[in-house]
Design a protein around this motif. Structure first.
Motif, PDB file in Angstrom:
ATOM      1  N   SER A  55      -6.231  69.633  18.735  1.00  0.00           N
ATOM      2  CA  SER A  55      -7.946  70.077  19.082  1.00  0.00           C
ATOM      3  C   SER A  55      -8.537  71.071  18.426  1.00  0.00           C
TER       4      SER A  55
ATOM      5  N   SER B   8     -11.552  67.791  19.139  1.00  0.00           N
ATOM      6  CA  SER B   8     -11.468  68.514  20.761  1.00  0.00           C
ATOM      7  C   SER B   8     -11.278  67.290  21.459  1.00  0.00           C
ATOM      8  N   THR B   9     -10.689  67.837  22.767  1.00  0.00           N
ATOM      9  CA  THR B   9     -10.219  67.148  23.999  1.00  0.00           C
ATOM     10  C   THR B   9     -11.677  66.776  24.676  1.00  0.00           C
ATOM     11  N   ARG B  10     -12.645  67.573  24.265  1.00  0.00           N
ATOM     12  CA  ARG B  10     -13.920  67.503  24.823  1.00  0.00           C
ATOM     13  C   ARG B  10     -14.826  66.441  24.479  1.00  0.00           C
TER      14      ARG B  10
ATOM     15  N   ARG C  70     -15.400  62.719  23.492  1.00  0.00           N
ATOM     16  CA  ARG C  70     -15.260  61.476  24.083  1.00  0.00           C
ATOM     17  C   ARG C  70     -14.767  60.374  23.439  1.00  0.00           C
TER      18      ARG C  70
END
Length: 133
Positions: A21, A48-50, A52
């Motif tokens: 991430s 990042s996992t944020r 999409r």
């Protein structure tokens, strides 16, 4: 994206996906474990996992679908479940796509370590752990 050894047989393909991430996390231990598991092709990204849209994950799934359409048995290998996605909805979406395209999933570590057929007996167990993520 790294290309590794050619498949042992023309009918089985093992694709790998590695992700971290942040820039402070190291990815090499995932890569080493995935390569040691005998994957034929490796997709990796620092994202990042944020976010999409994960381009390398998308590319890995596209490659898996392509190999599958050619009649190969395909397994997507990841180090652990959280590399695939963080939340239950994201994990279930990936599991559904794998099930719909008859692509197996293999985790090298974690509570679901081992190979899972998303259309088989592993589907309920995968859904349970995804819900707990």
């Amino acid at each position: 994206m790294q290309k590794l050894a050619a498949p042992a047989t023309a009918m089985e393909v093992r694709l790998a996906y590695a992700r971290v991430s942040s820039r402070t996390q190291e990815i090499q231990s995932q890569i080493d474990a995935l390569e040691a598991s005998g994957v034929h092709r490796l997709f990796q990204e620092q994202i990042s996992t944020r976010v999409r849209e994960r381009p390398e994950m998308k590319a890995a799934l596209a490659a898996a679908r392509e190999y599958r359409s050619l009649g190969a048995k395909v397994t997507l290998v990841v180090h652990e479940m959280k590399r695939l996605g963080r939340g239950a909805l994201e994990l279930l979406k990936v599991a559904e796509e794998l099930r719909d395209t008859e692509i197996e999933l293999e985790f090298l570590t974690g509570p679901l370590a081992g190979k899972h057929d998303p259309a088989g007996h592993g589907a309920a167990l995968f859904a349970f752990f995804a819900a707990m993520a």
